[in-house]
Design an enzyme around this catalytic site. Structure first.
Site, PDB file in Angstrom:
ATOM      1  N   LYS A 196      -9.829   1.490 -10.783  1.00  0.00           N
ATOM      2  CA  LYS A 196      -9.616   0.054 -10.988  1.00  0.00           C
ATOM      3  C   LYS A 196      -8.142  -0.343 -10.796  1.00  0.00           C
ATOM      4  O   LYS A 196      -7.830  -1.318 -10.105  1.00  0.00           O
ATOM      5  CB  LYS A 196     -10.081  -0.311 -12.401  1.00  0.00           C
ATOM      6  N   ASN A 222      -7.395   6.517 -11.418  1.00  0.00           N
ATOM      7  CA  ASN A 222      -8.117   5.437 -12.097  1.00  0.00           C
ATOM      8  C   ASN A 222      -8.388   4.354 -11.051  1.00  0.00           C
ATOM      9  O   ASN A 222      -7.490   3.601 -10.669  1.00  0.00           O
ATOM     10  CB  ASN A 222      -7.276   4.885 -13.256  1.00  0.00           C
ATOM     11  N   GLU A 243       3.500   2.513  -2.130  1.00  0.00           N
ATOM     12  CA  GLU A 243       4.183   2.053  -0.918  1.00  0.00           C
ATOM     13  C   GLU A 243       3.247   1.971   0.287  1.00  0.00           C
ATOM     14  O   GLU A 243       3.295   0.986   1.032  1.00  0.00           O
ATOM     15  CB  GLU A 243       5.385   2.945  -0.562  1.00  0.00           C
TER      16      GLU A 243
HETATM   17 MO1  MOS Z   1      10.194   1.362  -4.774  1.00  0.00          MO
HETATM   18  S1  MOS Z   1      10.868   0.210  -3.236  1.00  0.00           S
HETATM   19  O1  MOS Z   1      10.701   2.880  -4.467  1.00  0.00           O
HETATM   20  O2  MOS Z   1      10.336   0.537  -6.222  1.00  0.00           O
END
Ligand code: MOS
Length: 745
Positions: free
Chosen positions: A640, A638, A712
């Site tokens: 957005k 998605n 991440e």
């Molecule tokens: Mo993350 S630092 O695996 O919430």
């Protein structure tokens, strides 16, 4: 490919399915459940970093109207899952989670030593100020730099030969000595703290003596359920954990912290429901943080830019009682095609609370060092920093000697370079000014491992043709429900408005917590397979109807109907299928998990960031003026909400690079920057336009939806890109974050 603010018009993104309830205040967060007879608890925390409690005088506090109890190690209940207390108390060996109100020992400043429970929050706050604790103080060690000699190989690593944190070497890293050009430098990241707007909070409700419900801010209802059941020796199903809405988290909610245990035990002791909300200052010692880390990188290359070797050493801080391990040095093994690589990882135990994962844990830290060092090497070689990365591009995983499942990092580099106008950049540092400001451009790569955990989802077609999909997954902010709704709506061919996705309750089908960028790859796959299975069942049931589907064609689903082929104009609606078969509901529960592909391919998400900065030559103030961030995370589910996540990662990276720094007064071992006036995070004025690009090509090896993690990598590398841009602007290399004005003048 190449979508910026223009969403795909033929397949537009969903807006957040829970957006309206959140902005209208109808979403209920952990502290907001209206439970009759709710008591209010406030923690009293230690004012020494090491030693023991000699006395707790709670008379004055107990005399405050409305106060029901002052709970401490003196009168706290025995937790059945904890070992019997020792007399006299003994310090626990490393590897033992901190046990709240267990004995008289103090392990860190800010440790909970008592909890006041009262009828109102105000009464509890006032009474907490009247609890008098006396201590026997012992000398503490909290200063990282002064105690670095106490660092060592983590005990966990010593015990486990297969630990990824073992010392590593491939080729002969000593060959670095003969490199034409060599850089050796140290990089420092200070302690940085989680600062979600919603502080951690819990309401604990016991029914009888053996049924517990907690409304708790966390990132994994199933794992919290397991941890609480274990501590109180209850069957899992007797413990229910609810965390439907979360006001931001990125690692602080992965485990059950002492304050949660404290609230649950006090509610049990008092036989009343009880609420505990951490104060902002308590967030600094209650829910972990990105640990202070020092890294050394030696990196060298031949004149033509080919890497001759990388040695990456990292030392992170931990507490005296637990080892918190991070991937700090690991990216250096996989990112570049370098034959000679060595990594070493050490821990330094200090008299502090245990760190925890914080967005891009380890990788964000390690990539600051590696990608800064690559930039330094590029300048030393008089090579373009992007050229140097392309020259050492890893066509397969040099660590595991496996092909990548997919890797479009080259496309990311090209896209980012084009959008920022990299080719117009003058290579000489401190050579360009704009409106009196020093102008600089920097870039860095980003990488994050692929995490996919076994996950279940239940999909249920309702009599009216609407769909309920359920999984015990979480939404700490990225919009999980929106992405899952999109998957279900596409597979079943129903309007997204007819899909309801339930999450954040431990009674739902088993799913991992939201961490490690694993939710879409794991739970998204489960939702996909569950909806596919439901569709198959519906097709089979439709075939049994007198006016059923004609066989032979390729079934098509659209607008809540099944068509026997593209040419079938009429089809049968889901509602009619259920009606004919006299069903109120048709449901399936499916599990999805990784298989042999994990041994055949190396799987990562990849990306890069390009940054423009302006630096005031007189004051040293850095303004990030433009960011282009690119990622290859397979298919975008998605656009957005994905874009919002990428923007959030860059904002976090700006904080990491320029502002965030938890300052401790080491005389007391106490944090002094415990509010937003002194712990600085980016505000709107600090955030420039951020352009987000995805390659958006499915990784067909990864999972049925071809999508990898995004959360991440959005932050990994950002701090390095900013530091590299600052160097380009000023000619000053800052290796110690945050890059504050004092370091530039
Ligand atoms: Mo993350 S630092 O695996 O919430």
């Amino acid at each position: 490919m190449n979508r910026q603010s223009l969403d795909n018009p033929s397949d537009p993104s969903l807006s957040r399915v829970d957006g309206a309830v959140k902005v209208t205040g109808k979403a209920t967060y952990s502290a907001e459940y209206a439970i009759p007879g709710l008591l209010h608890a406030v923690l009293v925390t230690s004012t020494i970093a090491k030693g023991s409690i000699t006395a707790i005088d709670s008379h004055e506090a107990e005399a405050v109207p409305g106060v029901l109890a002052v709970i401490s190690h003196v009168n706290a209940m025995t937790i059945p899952g904890w070992p019997p207390k020792k007399q006299p108390a003994e310090r626990v060996p490393p590897g033992t989670a901190f046990r709240v109100f267990y004995d008289s020992l103090i392990y860190f400043d800010g440790q909970p030593v008592a909890m006041v429970v009262a009828a109102t929050h105000e009464q509890a706050v006032h009474a907490a100020s009247l609890v008098h604790v006396t201590y026997q103080q012992e000398p503490h060690r909290t200063h990282f730099e002064k105690n670095i000699a106490h660092s060592g190989i983590p005990l966990n690593v010593q015990r486990s030969k297969n630990s990824p944190f073992q010392d590593y070497e491939r080729g002969d890293a000593a060959a670095l000595r003969n490199a034409d050009v060599r850089i050796e430098a140290e990089y420092t990241i200070p302690t940085q703290h989680h600062q979600p707007l919603e502080p951690h909070a819990i309401i604990a409700v016991w029914e009888a003596d053996d049924k517990l419900t907690v409304y708790d801010k966390n990132q994994g209802v199933k794992s919290a359920q397991g941890q609480l059941a274990q501590a109180f020796k209850l069957p899992r199903e007797n413990v229910q954990v609810v965390a439907t809405y979360i006001g931001g988290a990125f690692g602080s909610g992965i485990r059950v912290w002492p304050h949660t245990m404290a609230a649950v035990m006090a509610a049990k002791q008092l036989k009343r429901p009880l609420k505990l909300v951490l104060g902002r200052e308590q967030m600094f010692t209650s829910v972990g943080y990105r640990p202070y880390t020092k890294q050394k990188i030696s990196i060298g290359a031949a004149k033509d830019g080919r890497l001759a070797g990388i040695v990456h050493e990292g030392t992170g801080q931990t507490s005296m009682y637990e080892e918190h391990l991070e991937r700090t040095v690991l990216a250096s093994r996989a990112l570049y095609a370098c034959p000679h690589v060595a990594t070493r990882y050490r821990l330094l135990p200090l008299d502090v609370n245990t760190p925890t994962w914080m967005r891009g844990p380890g990788d964000a830290t390690g990539m600051f060092a590696l990608e800064s060092a690559m930039d330094e090497l590029a300048y030393a070689l008089k090579t373009d920093p992007l050229e140097l990365r392309l020259k050492n591009f890893a066509e397969s995983d040099p660590e595991r000697n496996l092909p990548w499942s997919a890797k479009a990092l080259r496309e990311c580099y090209e896209l980012g370079a084009e959008k920022i106008g990299w080719k117009n950049r003058l290579p000489e540092p401190r050579s360009v000014k704009r409106n009196g400001m020093l102008l600089g451009y920097g870039m860095a790569s980003s990488l994050y491992g692929f995490h996919r955990h076994p996950s279940k989802a239940r999909a249920a077609m309702q009599a009216d043709g609407s769909v309920i999909v359920q999984s015990a997954t979480m939404d700490i902010g990225p919009g999980t429900g929106t992405a899952m709704t999109r998957i279900a709506s596409k597979v079943l061919g129903v309007n997204a408005k007819k899909v309801r996705f339930d999450l954040g309750h431990s009674a739902l089908p088993d799913a991992p917590g939201q961490n490690g960028s694993s939710t879409i790859p794991s739970v998204g796959s489960a939702v996909h397979v569950a909806c596919e299975a439901l569709k198959s069942k519906l097709v089979a049931l439709a075939g049994e109807m007198p006016e059923g589907l004609k066989s032979g064609g390729q079934v098509v689903v659209r607008n809540g109907r099944i068509f026997s082929s593209q040419d079938d104009k009429e089809g049968i609606s889901y509602a009619d299928i259920l009606k004919y078969h006299r069903l109120n509901e048709l449901e399936v529960t499916e599990e999805s998990k990784s298989g042999a592909e994990r041994d055949q391919y190396s799987m990562y998400s990849f990306g890069c960031h390009f940054v423009e900065v302006e630096v005031n030559p007189l004051t040293g103030e850095v303004r990030v003026t433009r960011v282009v961030t690119c990622a290859d995370v397979g298919a975008i589910i998605n656009y957005k909400t994905a874009r919002s996540q990428s923007i959030g990662g860059v904002v976090g990276g700006i904080g990491m690079a320029l502002m965030e720094h938890s300052e401790m007064d080491h005389r007391f071992g106490r944090y002094v920057t415990t509010d937003f006036a002194s712990y600085h995070i980016p505000v709107h004025a600090d955030v420039p336009p951020i352009e987000v690009y995805y390659v958006d090509k499915p990784d067909v090896q990864a999972n049925p939806i071809g999508s990898k993690g995004l959360g991440e990598i959005a932050i990994v590398g950002v701090a390095a890109a900013i530091a590299n841009a600052v160097f380009h602007a000023t000619g000053k290399r800052v290796r110690e974050l945050p890059i504050t004005p004092d370091k530039l003048i």
